[in-house]
Design an enzyme around this catalytic site. Structure first.
Site, PDB file in Angstrom:
ATOM      1  CG  ASP A 111      -2.026   1.178   1.220  1.00 22.20           C
ATOM      2  OD1 ASP A 111      -1.785   2.204   0.614  1.00 22.20           O
ATOM      3  OD2 ASP A 111      -3.164   0.762   1.908  1.00 22.20           O
ATOM      4  CB  THR A 186       2.724 -10.435  -6.969  1.00 26.48           C
ATOM      5  OG1 THR A 186       2.257  -9.176  -7.492  1.00 26.48           O
ATOM      6  CG2 THR A 186       4.252 -10.501  -6.284  1.00 26.48           C
ATOM      7  CD  GLU A 187      -1.624 -13.641  -6.276  1.00 24.12           C
ATOM      8  OE1 GLU A 187      -1.834 -14.430  -5.403  1.00 24.12           O
ATOM      9  OE2 GLU A 187      -0.813 -12.817  -5.637  1.00 24.12           O
TER      10      GLU A 187
END
Length: 210
Positions: A111, A186-187
């Site tokens: 984030d 990563t996704e």
């Protein structure tokens, strides 16, 4: 973004209990080189690392319970013996790990906390970097990937302030770099990289070799 509650979440947590890593009452000692990913999403990256490197042990940290159950499911389906999942947020790393414990740390697409007043919450904030240095073994590195250019530039300043520069590896376009072949996606990385967004990547040494 608020995550939708996973159907049968409590049942999954019970079924996959063996793959949960609870906050230690005593400082842990690992028999294998142990790597931590902070903010593991649904676990694509770290489960692939665990499959590719059975000689290592991996800890996935994902405090969003509706997301971390997906990692638990993957670990159970793959019968991974070298991966466990922390289903809490790690806000003070030194509360979880003793000095000289981890062989490496991964931070992938965290984030960005874009507001200045939230800078201390960013996972590459200099005070957190100092804690990572404490829990790292000699020779351990931190690897950081992000599609957020502003966060990356800010993080470079934090790495400098923490005495972690120059980097071991560095690129502003990971998929078209010399590091692309070894890179495990990563996704989130797949989603944005396929749409043409370049991926920033840096690897810094947290603690000097003995």
């Amino acid at each position: 973004m608020r995550q939708r509650r996973v159907k049968n979440r409590d049942s999954i947590l019970t079924t996959c209990q063996d793959y949960k890593y609870e906050k230690p009452q005593e400082k842990p000692i690992f028999d294998k080189p142990t790597f931590l990913e902070i903010g593991s999403g649904k676990g694509q990256f770290l489960t692939q690392q665990a499959l590719a490197n059975p000689e290592n042990f991996y800890l996935a940290c994902e405090g969003g319970l509706n997301i971390s159950v997906r990692i638990l499911q993957k670990a159970e389906e793959l019968q991974l013996q070298n991966l466990k999942v922390i289903t809490e947020y790690i806000t003070v790393p030194t509360d979880w790990f003793a000095p000289d414990t981890l062989a490496g740390i991964y931070i992938n697409f965290c984030d960005p906390w874009p507001k200045d007043r939230h800078a201390h919450r960013r996972l590459t904030y200099r005070k957190l970097l100092e804690q990572y240095k404490v829990i790292a073994k000699p020779g351990a590195c931190l690897e950081f990937k992000t599609d957020n250019d502003q966060l990356f530039e800010w993080s470079l300043e934090e790495f400098e302030a923490a005495g972690l520069m120059p980097p071991e590896e560095f690129t502003r376009d990971l998929w078209n770099s010399e590091f692309a072949e070894k890179n495990i996606h990563t996704e989130y990385e797949d989603k944005f990289g396929m749409n043409g967004k370049t991926i920033n990547y840096i690897k810094v040494k947290l603690k000097a070799d003995l």
